[in-house]
Structures are given as C-alpha cells and as structure tokens.
Design an enzyme around this catalytic site. Structure first.
Site, PDB file in Angstrom:
ATOM      1  N   LYS A 100       0.839  -1.204   0.000  1.00  0.00           N
ATOM      2  CA  LYS A 100       0.000   0.000   0.000  1.00  0.00           C
ATOM      3  C   LYS A 100       0.872   1.251   0.000  1.00  0.00           C
ATOM      4  CE  LYS A 100      -3.839  -2.370   2.185  1.00  0.00           C
ATOM      5  NZ  LYS A 100      -4.450  -2.844   3.422  1.00  0.00           N
TER       6      LYS A 100
ATOM      7  N   GLN B 287      -4.888  -1.389   9.595  1.00  0.00           N
ATOM      8  CA  GLN B 287      -4.761  -2.728   9.013  1.00  0.00           C
ATOM      9  C   GLN B 287      -5.357  -3.783   9.956  1.00  0.00           C
ATOM     10  OE1 GLN B 287      -3.462  -3.450   5.846  1.00  0.00           O
ATOM     11  NE2 GLN B 287      -4.212  -5.518   6.263  1.00  0.00           N
TER      12      GLN B 287
ATOM     13  N   ASP C  31     -11.312   2.699   3.853  1.00  0.00           N
ATOM     14  CA  ASP C  31     -11.632   1.272   3.750  1.00  0.00           C
ATOM     15  C   ASP C  31     -13.144   1.060   3.686  1.00  0.00           C
ATOM     16  OD1 ASP C  31      -9.807  -0.704   3.421  1.00  0.00           O
ATOM     17  OD2 ASP C  31      -9.238  -0.848   5.527  1.00  0.00           O
TER      18      ASP C  31
END
Ligand code: NAP
Length: 287
Positions: free
Chosen positions: A53, A97, A120
């Site tokens: 990422k 994460q 997200d």
C-alpha cells in the site's frame, strides 16, 4: 478455456491515470492526497499488504505514512493515534490494518475513524450509506471487483450472482454492489446447504472464503464469470486462491488469477478513494 482477467494490468493502468489526476490536484489546488496506514503487531501477511500500500501510494504521488506499533499497544494508545490523524488535515485517508491483536476491540477502533477519512469503508456510517444507496466510501475489495467486471464488459443486469462468504469487508458489500447493478444475488456461507448446486446457478460467482482451492469445477456453471478473492498459502508457502484455477478455467468464460487478480485492484481502489476524499476536502475548503 476462460479468458483471464488481468487485475494487475488493469490496476497499473488505473493507478497511472490516477497519478496524473494527483499531479493536477497538486498544481491547481495545492493539495496532495495523504494516506496513513496504521499497523499493530507483526502479522507477516499484514506487513506485506502494508508495504504494498505504501509503495503504491508513493508511486501515485501521494503523501504516504505508515505507523508501525508494537503488538503490546493498548486500545487507548491506538485510539489516540487514530484521533491524531483525524485532526491532521494533511491526511485524507486513514486505514487501520486488520486483523488487530486480540486485546483490541476492532469495532471501537473502526468507530473512532472519522467517516470522511475511512477509505476502507468499514465505518458503520459508510456501511449504512452504502446500503441506503448513497455511496461515499465503499470497501475496496468489492469496489475493485466491480471495476474489473466493468472493464471486462461483464453484463450484470438480470444475471444471477452467487457470493460465497458474508464478511463485512468482502461478501456483504459485494452482494450489495451486485444488487445495485440489478443482479439477482444469493449470499452464501458456511451453513449454506447444497453449496455446489447453489453456485452452479451463478452467471457470476464471487468466492471469498479463505480456504485454498475450495471451489472446484463442480461449483461452476459452464460459461460463468469466476472471481477469486481468496488469498491462502499452500503447504509450500505458495499463494493460492479459493478456486481451483486450472480446472475451473477450463469451463468458465472469465476468471481472475491469484495472484494478479483481485489483490492489485483492492489497493487501487484504496488510492482512488483517498484521492476522492482529498478532492472533496479541497472543494469544501474553497466553498
Ligand atoms: P472471513 O471474514 O473469514 O469470512 C469468510 C467467509 O467464508 C465467512 O462468511 C464464512 O462463513 C465463509 N465460509 C467459511 N467456510 C466456508 C465453507 N466451507 N463453505 C461456505 N462458506 C464458508 O474472510 P474475508 O475477510 O471475507 O476473506 C476471505 C478471503 O479473501 C481470505 O482468503 C482473505 O485473505 C481474502 N481477501 C483478499 C483480499 C484481496 O484484496 N485480494 C481482500 C480481503 C480478503 P460463516 O460466516 O458462516 O462463518
């Protein structure tokens, strides 16, 4: 033999276009999209995802920061880090994460992220927006799959779609996005009876289980489009999908490989949503 969906190539193409848009945003509005990724602990798979990422964000011209916290980090300390980035205008996207260590309540952390920076799309506000037909932030994996289906001109309206897996991050939003495009959708899970038969009805089969080579050709209607979300390691440590690629590719019309299918598109959608959040913040400042 199925045509293979080149998720990696498509992702590169979209990221290249995105980097041009980032340059424009910078030169015209002085805004650089900023993404912070927060990683707690040393889960090896998470480390790889986070590195990818970061690399992609930098390549697209983003401001990219990665916060690596030890496994022993308390929930309170993590919440404080999230709050700090909520208030930092240089960052338009915050990603924590998952999975988090067991002593940290995932819901509390997701709730703490400013929904406007929740790239997200896991915050309940964004989930609710998605389900009520007002998309703002959409979970990146299903968003990337929809982009692939569009790029390969897969007809969705009126088709039968089956999704295996009902997680909040993949299965449920995937089913919803397909419904929005007028597919007739069946969402299946570990308690579904006669799963192969149910899957055989699918024109579009999306598999997000997390079990290597679970889906064989007995699950697949000839000519179906098969999307494999799974990322598993086989006994030799090799990355494999949930779908037995070789035998399913013989009867499907289109299929995603693992690696090189869904994964790269997920990162691309993350960047795209961060860019859009930056765009929204720059236009709201000018109002
Ligand atoms: P998850 O939260 O563990 O959910 C798995 C789902 O699969 C659950 O709904 C479960 O059913 C269902 N399932 C498990 N065993 C089953 C069986 N025997 N038959 C039918 N359904 C079964 O997983 P996830 O987070 O959605 O991820 C799924 C996979 O996708 C993993 O391999 C993950 O690594 C991968 N993934 C890849 C990306 C990417 O970018 N490529 C992104 C996210 C996830 P129940 O609800 O009944 O337990």
């Amino acid at each position: 033999m199925a045509q293979i969906i080149d998720g990696k190539g498509l992702a590169q193409q979209i990221q290249h276009e995105l980097s041009k848009k980032v340059q424009l945003l910078k030169s015209q509005h002085g805004v650089v999209p900023g993404l912070v990724v927060i990683l707690v602990g040393d889960n090896p798979a998470s480390q790889v995802y986070v590195r990818n990422k970061e690399r992609s964000a930098l390549a697209a011209g983003f401001l990219s920061e990665t916060v690596r916290l030890p496994e022993s980090t308390t929930e309170e300390a993590l919440l404080n880090v999230v709050k700090k980035y909520n208030q930092d205008d240089r960052f338009h996207g915050i990603l924590v994460q998952l999975p988090l260590p067991e002593h940290i309540n995932e819901q509390n952390v997701l709730l703490a992220i400013n929904p406007e920076k929740d790239v997200d799309g896991f915050h309940p506000t964004n989930m609710g927006n998605l389900w009520s037909g007002n998309r703002v932030m959409v979970p990146c994996t299903p968003a990337g799959i929809m982009k692939m289906l569009e790029a390969y001109q897969v007809e969705i309206e009126g088709k039968t779609a089956v999704v295996i897996g009902r997680s909040n991050i993949v299965g449920k939003p995937m089913a919803h996005l397909l419904i929005e495009q007028n597919a007739t959708v069946t969402l299946t899970h570990s308690k579904t009876q006669n799963l192969p038969e149910v899957c055989q009805t699918a024109d579009i089969l999306v598999v997000a289980i997390g079990r290597g080579h679970f889906v064989t050709k007995d699950f697949v209607k000839p000519g179906a489009v098969v999307i494999d979300v799974g990322m598993n390691r086989d006994e030799n440590g090799k990355l494999i999908g949930d779908v037995k690629f070789d035998e399913v590719a013989e009867i499907a019309s289109l299929i995603t490989p693992v690696p090189g299918g869904v994964g790269p598109m997920t990162i691309t959608m993350l960047l795209e949503q961060t860019y859009k959040a930056a765009l929204r913040s720059s236009s709201s400042k000018e109002e």
